[in-house]
Design an enzyme around this catalytic site. Structure first.
Site, short mmCIF file in Angstrom:
data_model
loop_
_atom_site.label_atom_id
_atom_site.label_comp_id
_atom_site.label_asym_id
_atom_site.label_seq_id
_atom_site.Cartn_x
_atom_site.Cartn_y
_atom_site.Cartn_z
N ASN A 49 -29.36 24.21 33.23
CA ASN A 49 -30.24 23.94 32.08
C ASN A 49 -29.87 24.88 30.94
O ASN A 49 -29.36 25.96 31.16
CB ASN A 49 -31.70 24.20 32.45
CG ASN A 49 -32.36 22.98 33.06
OD1 ASN A 49 -32.02 21.86 32.72
ND2 ASN A 49 -33.31 23.22 33.95
N LYS A 101 -31.33 17.73 26.44
CA LYS A 101 -32.05 18.17 27.64
C LYS A 101 -32.88 19.42 27.33
O LYS A 101 -34.02 19.55 27.80
CB LYS A 101 -31.02 18.46 28.75
CG LYS A 101 -31.61 19.02 30.05
CD LYS A 101 -32.11 17.93 30.97
CE LYS A 101 -32.84 18.45 32.19
NZ LYS A 101 -31.94 19.07 33.19
N SER A 103 -40.66 22.19 36.84
CA SER A 103 -40.03 23.23 37.66
C SER A 103 -40.56 24.61 37.28
O SER A 103 -40.75 25.47 38.14
CB SER A 103 -38.52 23.17 37.51
OG SER A 103 -38.16 23.32 36.16
#
Lengths: 298, 298
Positions: free
Chosen positions: B101, B180, B247
């Site tokens: 990420n 993202k 998450s």
């Protein structure tokens, strides 16, 4: 001296428990169940390792005759409005002492037809266990200041008060309430969001920096308060109440309504009116409002 | 085709579980205990009501021979650095695909001596149950883009891939990773702080307004991304993953290290370098850092 105390929450119980030892106190509550519990058990105050129980009169808010030397209003700010009719039925010479957090209620209080109005800022920590038992956690004092009229019977309260439950007279009610508001803004929402005890706000570098920047935003709104509140003073309070969980943290954890409107909502309105830019307050307010809303059922 | 996958977390297990059905996969992990568990049990993927188990090779990170057609690096961004020596021992023609990420690792990746470097952005939701079992929650796709060099063996992966585990080639790796990142910034920290499921960010007016303002701050940093990410698209993702816990929320609840540095830390550094004022990011970052620190032991 006959004292009426309106509100059976932590603050109402605390004041009735202590003042009931010396004065003729009636605790006025909303729920029949709490009334019965109080009449049956009295008020038990746990403090440190010991405890004491005080017998007081109790009445329901709807039935109360309201003949007192003075009345202490100890409900949360967001519960004040429904009291308007009750208060208006009372003798206008009877002094009223308001113990709410924040400053959002001041305009409304000043518009009441009563001649003698006072404000108080409570520094005690109190945790209600049930309808007649509470824990007196942080022992502090109660600051009192005149909003309008005369001190009257309240002077007796101050001069005769219990050593372990002291009162202090203040000159300026706005400064007094703002001082408490500063402390509330700098402790309550940050502990509620991060779910830490008060002392951690000072110990944790990320939270401490946030607290410091939030203090600067407060001074933008109230520059004259720089004379009355120092950041070091707030740090000291956090350290003195190191192990305490703030009332807003408890409210968030118990999925109850919080005092975020009294504490930050009013300041954000002022900021908008006066074109101050207070982004930290804004983010913190929305996060607490968001969590509160979910806790109350979305 | 021999594929090496480094990292036995949720993403590594997910990729090994699916790709191991079609390719010769070796899952490279750090802990002996997980190695034994994988060799004994294979990888079990639960999806909806059903599940499947894939047998794959497994090796320890320290012992691995590293002869693959390509290697997928599936560790968290903050665990990349210790891999440097392992990666440098490998054949420089072997393509490396990075699935982290954020964008904080890009500079480091680009400095590696390997000729073929790729980045991936994973849209799947995966929850690790134990060392060899995981739940494939949100079925999405994996976007791939070239950082430098050639696609090489990765093209085979894309053309032969499993229908329920699709790959998609993208032109611009920075746009792909930023897309993202926008989604992560707008969902992860806000859900972590308020402890709500993804859908609530859209449904709760206080949180939704905060999310909208945070989106504007992101566009300050990356104005050209207005072409690639719409706020409506983020709303759609929140609605499509309505019941999911992000998450970062899971990390906060489990008192684990979060990805806040990869997600917001890097953006705050950029903002400071370029003199952008991003107060919401700042407050949100500090609150998450503060909570994370307490969770990890203060």
């Amino acid at each position: 001296m006959k004292i009426g105390i309106i509100g059976g929450g932590a603050v109402g119980l605390l004041f009735a428990g202590y003042l009931g030892q010396k004065f003729d106190v009636t605790l006025i509550v909303r729920r029949e169940l709490q009334l019965q519990s109080l009449l049956m058990n009295g008020i038990t105050v746990h403090k440190g390792g010991s405890s004491f129980t005080t017998r007081v009169d109790s009445d329901l808010l709807t039935e109360v005759s309201m003949k007192f030397d003075f009345v202490i209003v100890a409900v949360k700010e967001y519960d004040l409005k429904p009291l308007e009719k009750v208060l208006e039925l009372m003798d206008k010479n009877q002094p009223l002492l308001f113990l709410q957090n924040g400053i959002g209620h001041l305009e409304w209080v000043e518009s009441l037809p009563h001649h003698n109005l006072l404000a108080g800022s409570v520094e005690h920590g109190a945790l209600k266990e049930n309808d007649h038992v509470l824990h007196h956690l942080g022992v502090g004092k109660t600051n009192l200041a005149l909003i309008k009229g005369e001190w009257g019977a309240v002077e007796e309260l101050v001069s005769q008060s219990i050593p372990s439950f002291p009162f202090l007279l203040k000159q300026d009610f706005e400064e007094m309430l703002l001082t408490k508001l500063f402390v509330n803004v700098l402790i309550n929402p940050l502990t509620a969001l991060t779910r830490v005890r008060n002392g951690k706000l000072v110990e944790n570098p990320h939270l401490h920096q946030l607290q410091r920047d939030l203090f600067q935003e407060l001074l933008l709104l109230y520059p004259h308060m720089e004379r009355n509140v120092s950041f070091e003073g707030v740090v000291e309070i956090c350290n003195n109440t190191y192990e305490n969980r703030s009332s807003m943290l408890k409210d968030i954890e118990s999925e109850r309504k919080t005092e975020i409107e009294s504490i930050l909502g009013v300041l954000l309105e002022k900021a908008q009116r006066e074109h101050h830019f207070v982004p930290i307050m804004n983010v913190v307010y929305r996060l607490v409002k968001g969590i509160e809303r979910e806790g109350l059922g979305g």
